[in-house]
Design a protein around this motif. Structure first.
Motif, PDB file in Angstrom:
ATOM      1  N   THR A  62     -45.699  15.791 -13.380  1.00 36.12           N
ATOM      2  CA  THR A  62     -44.544  15.388 -12.121  1.00 36.12           C
ATOM      3  C   THR A  62     -44.579  14.079 -11.935  1.00 36.12           C
ATOM      4  O   THR A  62     -43.673  13.324 -11.791  1.00 36.12           O
ATOM      5  CB  THR A  62     -44.989  16.085 -10.991  1.00 36.12           C
ATOM      6  OG1 THR A  62     -45.025  17.474 -11.449  1.00 36.12           O
ATOM      7  CG2 THR A  62     -43.957  15.848  -9.876  1.00 36.12           C
ATOM      8  N   LEU A 188     -46.192  28.962  -4.477  1.00 35.85           N
ATOM      9  CA  LEU A 188     -46.154  28.234  -5.555  1.00 35.85           C
ATOM     10  C   LEU A 188     -47.482  28.030  -6.346  1.00 35.85           C
ATOM     11  O   LEU A 188     -47.504  28.512  -7.626  1.00 35.85           O
ATOM     12  CB  LEU A 188     -45.184  27.045  -5.467  1.00 35.85           C
ATOM     13  CG  LEU A 188     -44.981  26.378  -7.122  1.00 35.85           C
ATOM     14  CD1 LEU A 188     -44.054  27.011  -7.789  1.00 35.85           C
ATOM     15  CD2 LEU A 188     -44.532  24.807  -6.593  1.00 35.85           C
ATOM     16  N   ALA A 199     -44.389  20.975  -4.480  1.00 38.38           N
ATOM     17  CA  ALA A 199     -43.090  20.880  -4.389  1.00 38.38           C
ATOM     18  C   ALA A 199     -42.406  19.524  -5.211  1.00 38.38           C
ATOM     19  O   ALA A 199     -41.277  19.288  -5.336  1.00 38.38           O
ATOM     20  CB  ALA A 199     -42.369  20.738  -2.993  1.00 38.38           C
ATOM     21  N   ILE A 201     -42.556  18.948  -8.181  1.00 39.84           N
ATOM     22  CA  ILE A 201     -41.794  19.210  -9.458  1.00 39.84           C
ATOM     23  C   ILE A 201     -40.248  19.361  -9.187  1.00 39.84           C
ATOM     24  O   ILE A 201     -39.350  19.037 -10.115  1.00 39.84           O
ATOM     25  CB  ILE A 201     -42.421  20.600 -10.087  1.00 39.84           C
ATOM     26  CG1 ILE A 201     -41.834  20.817 -11.374  1.00 39.84           C
ATOM     27  CG2 ILE A 201     -42.401  21.706  -9.183  1.00 39.84           C
ATOM     28  CD1 ILE A 201     -41.865  19.669 -12.406  1.00 39.84           C
ATOM     29  N   PHE A 202     -40.272  20.138  -8.088  1.00 35.89           N
ATOM     30  CA  PHE A 202     -38.582  19.948  -7.670  1.00 35.89           C
ATOM     31  C   PHE A 202     -37.893  18.761  -7.286  1.00 35.89           C
ATOM     32  O   PHE A 202     -36.880  18.511  -7.864  1.00 35.89           O
ATOM     33  CB  PHE A 202     -38.385  20.937  -6.312  1.00 35.89           C
ATOM     34  CG  PHE A 202     -39.000  22.323  -6.727  1.00 35.89           C
ATOM     35  CD1 PHE A 202     -38.783  23.086  -7.481  1.00 35.89           C
ATOM     36  CD2 PHE A 202     -39.948  22.879  -5.556  1.00 35.89           C
ATOM     37  CE1 PHE A 202     -39.462  24.215  -7.682  1.00 35.89           C
ATOM     38  CE2 PHE A 202     -40.589  24.230  -5.687  1.00 35.89           C
ATOM     39  CZ  PHE A 202     -40.265  24.866  -6.755  1.00 35.89           C
ATOM     40  N   LEU A 203     -38.686  17.668  -6.654  1.00 34.63           N
ATOM     41  CA  LEU A 203     -38.332  16.103  -6.398  1.00 34.63           C
ATOM     42  C   LEU A 203     -38.001  15.738  -7.842  1.00 34.63           C
ATOM     43  O   LEU A 203     -37.124  14.863  -8.339  1.00 34.63           O
ATOM     44  CB  LEU A 203     -39.294  15.693  -5.715  1.00 34.63           C
ATOM     45  CG  LEU A 203     -39.436  15.901  -4.354  1.00 34.63           C
ATOM     46  CD1 LEU A 203     -40.443  15.407  -3.793  1.00 34.63           C
ATOM     47  CD2 LEU A 203     -38.151  15.818  -3.202  1.00 34.63           C
ATOM     48  N   MET A 205     -37.312  17.253 -10.699  1.00 35.69           N
ATOM     49  CA  MET A 205     -35.872  17.750 -11.503  1.00 35.69           C
ATOM     50  C   MET A 205     -34.937  16.956 -10.789  1.00 35.69           C
ATOM     51  O   MET A 205     -33.869  16.518 -11.544  1.00 35.69           O
ATOM     52  CB  MET A 205     -36.066  19.189 -11.268  1.00 35.69           C
ATOM     53  CG  MET A 205     -37.185  19.884 -12.090  1.00 35.69           C
ATOM     54  SD  MET A 205     -37.103  19.628 -13.748  1.00 35.69           S
ATOM     55  CE  MET A 205     -38.578  18.674 -13.928  1.00 35.69           C
ATOM     56  N   ILE A 206     -34.830  16.794  -9.486  1.00 31.79           N
ATOM     57  CA  ILE A 206     -33.833  16.058  -8.969  1.00 31.79           C
ATOM     58  C   ILE A 206     -33.650  14.747  -9.402  1.00 31.79           C
ATOM     59  O   ILE A 206     -32.626  14.097  -9.431  1.00 31.79           O
ATOM     60  CB  ILE A 206     -34.047  16.216  -7.149  1.00 31.79           C
ATOM     61  CG1 ILE A 206     -33.716  17.720  -6.873  1.00 31.79           C
ATOM     62  CG2 ILE A 206     -32.862  15.147  -6.991  1.00 31.79           C
ATOM     63  CD1 ILE A 206     -34.216  17.690  -5.594  1.00 31.79           C
TER      64      ILE A 206
END
Length: 367
Positions: A62, A188, A199, A201-203, A205-206
């Motif tokens: 990440t 998660l 979280a 990892i979501f940032l 991807m964005i």
């Protein structure tokens, strides 16, 4: 030479570089009487063979995505941002400090505020180097390297001498942040075997999408690449070279700072004294080079590096092989990527015509 399209050639060169790196590692293992098959099987099983390992692999990848994007943006503008470790560290310390100072602030306010503060901290560090380059033509390699040391020791001073003692356990370690400022998501983490995946990892991807969109779909991205490709032509076309230099470094540092934020608010949940520059900065540089500076390439390269890092620990404990061999494999891969021109000689662009043939065709046409 094999005739392939330019895109296929680029992909084949990267694949061969990776395989060559693993081959170098295997040869070194054989020289020292280790079994490379056992080593690499232990590596991949540790990194991908169970949910905890998979979660840690994603977690390790990440911050590398952020720092790699930061390097790629500067590279597109024609600059070599070596200051990623310092920019990430600035983001890490800033975000942790803000959360520790405001533990009872609502999460929907505190967490975004800490993330933005970390981004700004990284952007400022890189922006100063960009401003010096734009105004005085200062070599950004030198200034960003020096800023790594400035941030490293300034952070140590700020934490030990300026940060209130109520926020620290001792002079070297802060207290753990409150849940209101944490990127940790319990469900998660539980899904991935109680690993430290968060979280971030979501940032990430964005961030990958934003980087792709910025470079491919916006005027800003076009100008950054134009300045990097030919600053004289871009200036003649009415683009502000100075503005784009500073802007590209601000964006570069902002993404690197976000990598540090994820390390602090996601992985470690605190800040502790760093004795050397952050590895995520240097590894992010390597990831960007291996990924060819593309969004998808950075994502895949970050995962590969993470597999090597996390799997290397398993290789050490299960197969009894020194972790340093992982570093040799990584260095070998980067080496072969760096000399990809030589590897590229194995292939020939499909449809290309040798210069002599082109000249003869032109001559025949004139006759």
């Amino acid at each position: 030479m094999l005739k392939v399209t330019s895109k296929t050639k680029q992909n084949l060169v990267l694949i061969i570089s990776i395989l060559a790196g693993f081959l170098v590692g295997a040869v070194i293992m054989l020289v020292w009487s280790y079994n490379p098959l056992q080593a690499y099987s232990s590596m991949f099983m540790s990194a991908l063979g169970n949910m905890n390992g998979l979660g840690e692999t994603i977690r390790e990848a990440t911050p590398l995505i952020f720092t790699a994007i930061g390097f790629a943006i500067a590279s597109n503008a024609g600059f070599f941002n070596i200051g990623l470790p310092g920019q990430a560290q600035a983001g890490w310390l800033t975000s942790i400090w803000l959360v520790l100072a405001n533990p009872n602030m609502p999460k929907f306010v505190l967490l975004p505020l800490a993330i933005v503060a970390g981004i700004i901290a990284g952007a400022i560090v890189a922006g100063i180097a960009g401003w010096l380059r734009a105004q005085f033509g200062t070599n950004e390699v030198i200034t960003t390297i020096m800023f790594n040391y400035i941030v490293l020791y300034s952070s140590q001073y700020l934490m030990q001498q300026i940060m209130p003692s109520r926020l620290r356990i001792d002079t070297d370690t802060t207290k753990t942040i409150s849940a209101n400022g944490s990127l940790k998501i319990n469900w998660l983490s539980s899904m991935f075997g109680d690993s430290r995946i968060n979280a971030g990892i979501f940032l990430a991807m964005i961030a990958v999408f934003l980087y792709w969109y910025l470079m491919k779909k916006t005027t800003i991205g076009f100008e950054i690449q134009s300045v990097g490709t030919n600053p004289f032509a871009s200036r003649y076309a009415g683009m502000s070279t100075k503005k784009n230099i500073i802007l590209s470094m601000l964006l570069s540092g902002g993404f690197a700072g976000l990598g540090g934020v994820v390390q602090g608010l996601g992985t470690y949940q605190n800040y502790f004294t760093q004795t050397t520059s952050l590895d995520i900065g240097w590894d992010g540089l390597s990831v960007a080079l291996l990924g060819g500076g593309t969004a998808v390439g950075i994502l895949l390269a970050a995962l590969l590096f993470s597999i090597l890092k996390i799997g290397g620990l398993g290789m050490q404990t299960i197969a009894g092989i020194p972790y340093e061999i992982v570093s040799i494999v990584i260095a070998a891969i980067i080496f072969f990527v760096a000399i990809q021109y030589v590897i590229g000689l194995l292939f020939k662009d499909k449809g290309s015509t040798p210069d002599i043939e082109k000249v003869s065709h032109i001559t025949e046409g004139e006759q």
